[in-house]
Design a protein around this motif. Structure first.
Motif, mmCIF file in Angstrom:
data_model
loop_
_atom_site.group_PDB
_atom_site.id
_atom_site.type_symbol
_atom_site.label_atom_id
_atom_site.label_comp_id
_atom_site.label_asym_id
_atom_site.label_seq_id
_atom_site.Cartn_x
_atom_site.Cartn_y
_atom_site.Cartn_z
ATOM 1 N N PHE A 105 0.838 -1.188 0.000
ATOM 2 C CA PHE A 105 0.000 0.000 0.000
ATOM 3 C C PHE A 105 0.877 1.243 0.000
ATOM 4 C CE2 PHE A 105 0.879 -0.714 4.433
ATOM 5 C CZ PHE A 105 0.995 0.549 4.987
ATOM 6 N N THR A 106 0.288 2.319 -0.431
ATOM 7 C CA THR A 106 0.883 3.644 -0.341
ATOM 8 C C THR A 106 -0.089 4.483 0.471
ATOM 9 O OG1 THR A 106 1.892 3.390 -2.515
ATOM 10 C CG2 THR A 106 1.740 5.625 -1.640
ATOM 11 N N ASP A 107 0.394 5.065 1.572
ATOM 12 C CA ASP A 107 -0.521 5.820 2.426
ATOM 13 C C ASP A 107 -0.741 7.234 1.885
ATOM 14 O OD1 ASP A 107 1.682 7.353 3.234
ATOM 15 O OD2 ASP A 107 1.888 6.311 5.148
ATOM 16 N N ASP A 108 -1.565 7.997 2.573
ATOM 17 C CA ASP A 108 -1.918 9.336 2.099
ATOM 18 C C ASP A 108 -0.746 10.316 2.142
ATOM 19 O OD1 ASP A 108 -1.875 9.439 4.848
ATOM 20 O OD2 ASP A 108 -3.803 10.452 5.051
ATOM 21 N N ARG A 109 0.358 9.954 2.814
ATOM 22 C CA ARG A 109 1.561 10.792 2.818
ATOM 23 C C ARG A 109 2.522 10.412 1.701
ATOM 24 N NH1 ARG A 109 3.508 9.625 8.666
ATOM 25 N NH2 ARG A 109 2.815 7.618 7.911
ATOM 26 N N GLY A 110 2.171 9.356 0.926
ATOM 27 C CA GLY A 110 3.016 8.928 -0.179
ATOM 28 C C GLY A 110 4.061 7.896 0.192
ATOM 29 N N ILE A 111 4.009 7.370 1.410
ATOM 30 C CA ILE A 111 4.966 6.349 1.846
ATOM 31 C C ILE A 111 4.479 4.984 1.358
ATOM 32 C CG2 ILE A 111 6.044 5.210 3.815
ATOM 33 C CD1 ILE A 111 5.708 7.888 5.323
ATOM 34 N N ALA A 112 5.320 4.311 0.571
ATOM 35 C CA ALA A 112 4.950 3.019 -0.018
ATOM 36 C C ALA A 112 5.556 1.872 0.785
ATOM 37 C CB ALA A 112 5.434 2.944 -1.456
ATOM 38 N N ARG A 113 4.794 0.817 0.919
ATOM 39 C CA ARG A 113 5.255 -0.413 1.558
ATOM 40 C C ARG A 113 4.861 -1.566 0.641
ATOM 41 N NH1 ARG A 113 6.501 2.759 5.200
ATOM 42 N NH2 ARG A 113 5.663 3.184 7.228
#
Length: 72
Positions: free
Chosen positions: A58-66
């Motif tokens: 997923f990529t969160d709303d801050r743009g951090i991808a996992r």
């Protein structure tokens, strides 16, 4: 008495025959979802012999991808 019950169960199982035996088949699936919270995705493929490879993340709303990649 136990032997009679055992034979009865075996006879019943034989009489219920006709069920198809399904062998593993190769497969592939995946999805990707985007919304205001970020993005989620998953991809997976199986070779029909028990081997599976895939990933999810997923990529969160801050743009951090996992992302997690796996092999089984």
């Amino acid at each position: 008495m136990f032997v009679v019950a055992l034979i009865s169960c075996f006879a019943l199982a034989c009489a219920m025959g006709g069920h198809e035996i399904h062998h593993p088949q190769p497969y592939k699936f995946g999805y990707s979802i985007k919304d205001h919270h970020g993005e989620q995705h998953r991809d997976e493929a199986g070779n029909g012999a028990g081997g599976v490879v895939g990933s999810y993340g997923f990529t969160d709303d801050r743009g951090i991808a996992r992302q997690v990649n796996y092999v089984a």
